[in-house]
Design a protein around this motif. Structure first.
Motif, PDB file in Angstrom:
ATOM      1  N   SER A 186       0.957  -1.101   0.070  1.00 34.37           N
ATOM      2  CA  SER A 186       0.178   0.024  -0.072  1.00 34.37           C
ATOM      3  C   SER A 186       1.096   1.265  -0.047  1.00 34.37           C
ATOM      4  CB  SER A 186      -0.889  -0.073   1.157  1.00 34.37           C
ATOM      5  OG  SER A 186      -1.852  -0.979   0.976  1.00 34.37           O
ATOM      6  N   LYS A 187       0.497   2.113  -0.975  1.00 35.91           N
ATOM      7  CA  LYS A 187       1.233   3.382  -1.150  1.00 35.91           C
ATOM      8  C   LYS A 187       0.199   4.259  -1.568  1.00 35.91           C
ATOM      9  CE  LYS A 187       0.374   2.624  -5.375  1.00 35.91           C
ATOM     10  NZ  LYS A 187      -0.491   1.559  -5.186  1.00 35.91           N
ATOM     11  N   ARG A 188       0.522   5.651  -1.299  1.00 39.57           N
ATOM     12  CA  ARG A 188      -0.525   6.664  -1.499  1.00 39.57           C
ATOM     13  C   ARG A 188      -0.040   7.749  -2.840  1.00 39.57           C
ATOM     14  NH1 ARG A 188      -1.820  12.003  -1.193  1.00 39.57           N
ATOM     15  NH2 ARG A 188      -0.110  12.345   0.096  1.00 39.57           N
ATOM     16  N   VAL A 189       1.411   7.721  -2.654  1.00 37.25           N
ATOM     17  CA  VAL A 189       2.062   8.561  -3.774  1.00 37.25           C
ATOM     18  C   VAL A 189       3.169   7.539  -4.481  1.00 37.25           C
ATOM     19  CG1 VAL A 189       3.830  10.337  -4.158  1.00 37.25           C
ATOM     20  CG2 VAL A 189       1.854  10.570  -2.347  1.00 37.25           C
ATOM     21  N   ILE A 190       3.429   7.441  -5.682  1.00 39.80           N
ATOM     22  CA  ILE A 190       4.197   6.743  -6.436  1.00 39.80           C
ATOM     23  C   ILE A 190       5.508   7.744  -7.027  1.00 39.80           C
ATOM     24  CG2 ILE A 190       4.917   5.352  -8.528  1.00 39.80           C
ATOM     25  CD1 ILE A 190       1.840   4.439  -8.478  1.00 39.80           C
ATOM     26  N   SER A 191       6.522   7.651  -6.064  1.00 40.84           N
ATOM     27  CA  SER A 191       7.377   8.566  -6.460  1.00 40.84           C
ATOM     28  C   SER A 191       8.690   8.128  -7.234  1.00 40.84           C
ATOM     29  CB  SER A 191       8.312   8.903  -4.984  1.00 40.84           C
ATOM     30  OG  SER A 191       8.740   7.925  -4.630  1.00 40.84           O
ATOM     31  N   ILE A 192       8.590   6.967  -7.495  1.00 36.29           N
ATOM     32  CA  ILE A 192       9.531   6.188  -8.450  1.00 36.29           C
ATOM     33  C   ILE A 192       9.531   6.548  -9.894  1.00 36.29           C
ATOM     34  CG2 ILE A 192      10.532   3.841  -9.141  1.00 36.29           C
ATOM     35  CD1 ILE A 192      10.704   4.484  -6.016  1.00 36.29           C
ATOM     36  N   GLN A 203      10.081  -7.006  -2.234  1.00 36.99           N
ATOM     37  CA  GLN A 203      11.393  -6.884  -2.874  1.00 36.99           C
ATOM     38  C   GLN A 203      11.371  -6.482  -4.399  1.00 36.99           C
ATOM     39  OE1 GLN A 203      14.610  -7.121  -1.105  1.00 36.99           O
ATOM     40  NE2 GLN A 203      15.108  -5.973  -2.789  1.00 36.99           N
ATOM     41  N   ASN A 204      10.637  -7.178  -5.005  1.00 35.59           N
ATOM     42  CA  ASN A 204      10.513  -7.082  -6.603  1.00 35.59           C
ATOM     43  C   ASN A 204       9.431  -6.087  -7.042  1.00 35.59           C
ATOM     44  OD1 ASN A 204      12.676  -8.445  -7.311  1.00 35.59           O
ATOM     45  ND2 ASN A 204      11.782 -10.127  -7.898  1.00 35.59           N
ATOM     46  N   ASP A 205       8.762  -5.360  -5.882  1.00 39.24           N
ATOM     47  CA  ASP A 205       7.798  -4.419  -6.407  1.00 39.24           C
ATOM     48  C   ASP A 205       8.433  -3.106  -6.709  1.00 39.24           C
ATOM     49  OD1 ASP A 205       5.191  -2.902  -6.671  1.00 39.24           O
ATOM     50  OD2 ASP A 205       4.435  -3.916  -4.928  1.00 39.24           O
ATOM     51  N   ARG A 206       8.631  -3.175  -8.085  1.00 37.02           N
ATOM     52  CA  ARG A 206       9.603  -1.778  -8.371  1.00 37.02           C
ATOM     53  C   ARG A 206       8.642  -0.511  -8.723  1.00 37.02           C
ATOM     54  NH1 ARG A 206      11.986  -6.328 -10.986  1.00 37.02           N
ATOM     55  NH2 ARG A 206      14.021  -6.629  -9.833  1.00 37.02           N
ATOM     56  N   LEU A 207       7.206  -0.728  -8.809  1.00 36.22           N
ATOM     57  CA  LEU A 207       6.662   0.298  -8.717  1.00 36.22           C
ATOM     58  C   LEU A 207       5.278   0.593  -8.078  1.00 36.22           C
ATOM     59  CD1 LEU A 207       6.067   2.932 -10.940  1.00 36.22           C
ATOM     60  CD2 LEU A 207       4.651   1.244 -12.491  1.00 36.22           C
ATOM     61  N   LEU A 208       4.343  -0.278  -8.143  1.00 38.40           N
ATOM     62  CA  LEU A 208       3.013  -0.042  -7.636  1.00 38.40           C
ATOM     63  C   LEU A 208       2.946   0.158  -6.054  1.00 38.40           C
ATOM     64  CD1 LEU A 208       0.883  -2.196 -10.261  1.00 38.40           C
ATOM     65  CD2 LEU A 208       1.463   0.235  -9.997  1.00 38.40           C
ATOM     66  N   GLY A 209       4.142  -0.592  -5.523  1.00 31.48           N
ATOM     67  CA  GLY A 209       4.091  -0.684  -3.975  1.00 31.48           C
ATOM     68  C   GLY A 209       5.545  -0.546  -3.626  1.00 31.48           C
ATOM     69  N   HIS A 210       6.395   0.075  -4.203  1.00 35.65           N
ATOM     70  CA  HIS A 210       7.813   0.026  -3.996  1.00 35.65           C
ATOM     71  C   HIS A 210       7.795   0.313  -2.344  1.00 35.65           C
ATOM     72  CE1 HIS A 210      11.842   1.295  -4.330  1.00 35.65           C
ATOM     73  NE2 HIS A 210      12.091   0.981  -5.314  1.00 35.65           N
ATOM     74  N   PRO A 211       9.050  -0.413  -1.879  1.00 29.12           N
ATOM     75  CA  PRO A 211       9.270  -0.240  -0.532  1.00 29.12           C
ATOM     76  C   PRO A 211       9.579   1.356  -0.092  1.00 29.12           C
ATOM     77  CG  PRO A 211      10.412  -2.144  -1.455  1.00 29.12           C
ATOM     78  CD  PRO A 211       9.872  -1.500  -2.628  1.00 29.12           C
ATOM     79  N   HIS A 212      10.177   1.917  -0.878  1.00 28.57           N
ATOM     80  CA  HIS A 212      10.400   3.395  -0.433  1.00 28.57           C
ATOM     81  C   HIS A 212       8.938   4.234  -0.366  1.00 28.57           C
ATOM     82  CE1 HIS A 212      12.138   7.565  -0.679  1.00 28.57           C
ATOM     83  NE2 HIS A 212      11.219   7.612  -1.142  1.00 28.57           N
ATOM     84  N   ASP A 213       7.974   3.877  -1.237  1.00 28.68           N
ATOM     85  CA  ASP A 213       6.544   4.586  -1.141  1.00 28.68           C
ATOM     86  C   ASP A 213       5.884   3.969  -0.099  1.00 28.68           C
ATOM     87  OD1 ASP A 213       7.587   6.028  -3.235  1.00 28.68           O
ATOM     88  OD2 ASP A 213       6.438   5.290  -4.771  1.00 28.68           O
ATOM     89  N   ALA A 271       7.003   5.793   3.054  1.00 28.81           N
ATOM     90  CA  ALA A 271       6.276   7.164   3.150  1.00 28.81           C
ATOM     91  C   ALA A 271       4.871   7.150   3.389  1.00 28.81           C
ATOM     92  CB  ALA A 271       6.706   7.786   1.620  1.00 28.81           C
ATOM     93  N   PHE A 272       4.309   6.208   2.878  1.00 27.14           N
ATOM     94  CA  PHE A 272       2.832   6.014   3.435  1.00 27.14           C
ATOM     95  C   PHE A 272       2.514   5.756   4.835  1.00 27.14           C
ATOM     96  CE2 PHE A 272      -1.125   3.627   3.506  1.00 27.14           C
ATOM     97  CZ  PHE A 272      -2.007   4.579   3.406  1.00 27.14           C
ATOM     98  N   ILE A 273       3.493   4.875   5.329  1.00 21.60           N
ATOM     99  CA  ILE A 273       3.520   4.806   6.975  1.00 21.60           C
ATOM    100  C   ILE A 273       3.891   5.887   7.604  1.00 21.60           C
ATOM    101  CG2 ILE A 273       4.890   3.393   8.782  1.00 21.60           C
ATOM    102  CD1 ILE A 273       5.325   1.180   6.683  1.00 21.60           C
ATOM    103  N   ALA A 274       4.702   6.684   7.232  1.00 15.43           N
ATOM    104  CA  ALA A 274       5.327   8.023   7.941  1.00 15.43           C
ATOM    105  C   ALA A 274       4.272   9.047   7.890  1.00 15.43           C
ATOM    106  CB  ALA A 274       6.387   8.658   7.103  1.00 15.43           C
TER     107      ALA A 274
END
Length: 298
Positions: free
Chosen positions: A144-150, A233-243, A246-249
């Motif tokens: 789950s991410k709200r923003v896709i920054s990648i 690990q291999n979610d490079r766009l729709l739920g990238h670990p970085h994003d 950011a959603f958790i934060a």
């Protein structure tokens, strides 16, 4: 298969929400409500043959309800029949009604489990209606991410071209986004809902696009239940670990975070879909989640 499946409908007057009910053969432990993401439906969590996280939890004693959001899956009417829905309607009406319905059925706190965008709208509902959190035992999100920054070639194709341009164009042409027909997703989307997602994905503030309610600000004063976010690990766009982080934060900073990949000791490098559908998940992270849920206070 140690559970039985059936369907029930939650009547919201102009439309009915379908819930696939997966009940254990023995006395149930606690109710689970599962919320899918965009261009999919509740089938991401279950199958008739007993595969999926919903079936796994039902086989382990949980009373599971896999929802189809309005206009998708087996909910009636389907979006292709002229049904229209906004994101705000999902946040302010459908999710609260689903939580309340499952809570009333069992008179027990509900475990919320969401995939992708389902985790975003679920967080918005809880931030907007603090009284709902008293009926939620835990919130678990997968990708789950709200923003896709990648920024990547994949983003240019899937987000910039397909989601931001082709999907709205098709929505105007058909009156809804026919993702199934164009083989762009597992289910179709209402035109307004699709339009509503675009700004958040692009990085707009976490405020309501209809009435400007500030979900980000409200999140900071929300008494969150225990929250666990999984990223792949291999979610490079729709739920990238970085994003996901950011959603958790911006919602529940105290949430538990787990990266599903070999580097973290798992058997697979999962992606956005396989984190829920890979056959190996039932020996990998599904048991971890089950054991954590068993320790919660209901």
């Amino acid at each position: 298969m140690k559970h039985q499946q059936s369907s029930l409908y939650l009547d919201l007057e102009q439309y009915q929400l379908h819930l696939r009910r997966l009940l254990p053969m023995q006395q149930g432990i606690a109710p689970v409500l599962m919320l899918h993401g965009a261009i999919e439906n509740g089938r991401i969590f279950y199958s008739q043959s007993g595969k999926g996280l919903g079936c796994y939890l039902a086989d382990n004693g949980f009373m599971v309800y896999c929802a189809d959001f309005a206009g998708r899956g087996l909910s009636k009417p389907h979006v292709s029949e002229g049904f229209a829905q906004s994101q705000q309607q999902m946040i302010t009406r459908d999710i609260p009604a689903l939580i309340e319905h499952v809570y009333q059925l069992h008179q027990q706190k509900v475990i919320l489990i969401a995939h992708s965008w389902g985790g975003v709208v679920a967080a918005a509902s809880l931030a907007r209606f603090p009284q709902l959190t008293a009926k939620v035992a835990a919130k678990v999100c997968f990708g789950s991410k709200r923003v896709i920054s990648i920024q990547s070639l994949e983003r240019k194709l899937k987000i910039n071209l397909i989601w931001n341009r082709l999907a709205p164009w098709l929505s105007k042409k058909y009156g809804y986004f026919p993702a199934r027909k164009w083989r762009l997703g597992a289910d179709d989307e209402p035109q307004q809902f699709l339009q509503d997602t675009l700004q958040w994905i692009a990085g707009a503030a976490f405020t309501d696009l209809t009435d400007q309610f500030d979900y980000g600000h409200s999140s900071k004063t929300t008494t969150w239940p225990p929250v666990w976010h999984f990223a792949a690990q291999n979610d490079r766009l729709l739920g990238h670990p970085h994003d996901v982080k950011a959603f958790i934060a911006e919602t529940a900073p105290q949430a538990h975070f787990t990266l599903l990949g070999r580097s973290a000791g798992y058997k697979q490098d999962y992606d956005h879909i396989s984190m829920l559908t890979h056959p190996g998940a039932v020996q990998d992270h599904f048991p971890q989640l089950r054991d954590w849920l068993l320790k919660l206070d209901y």
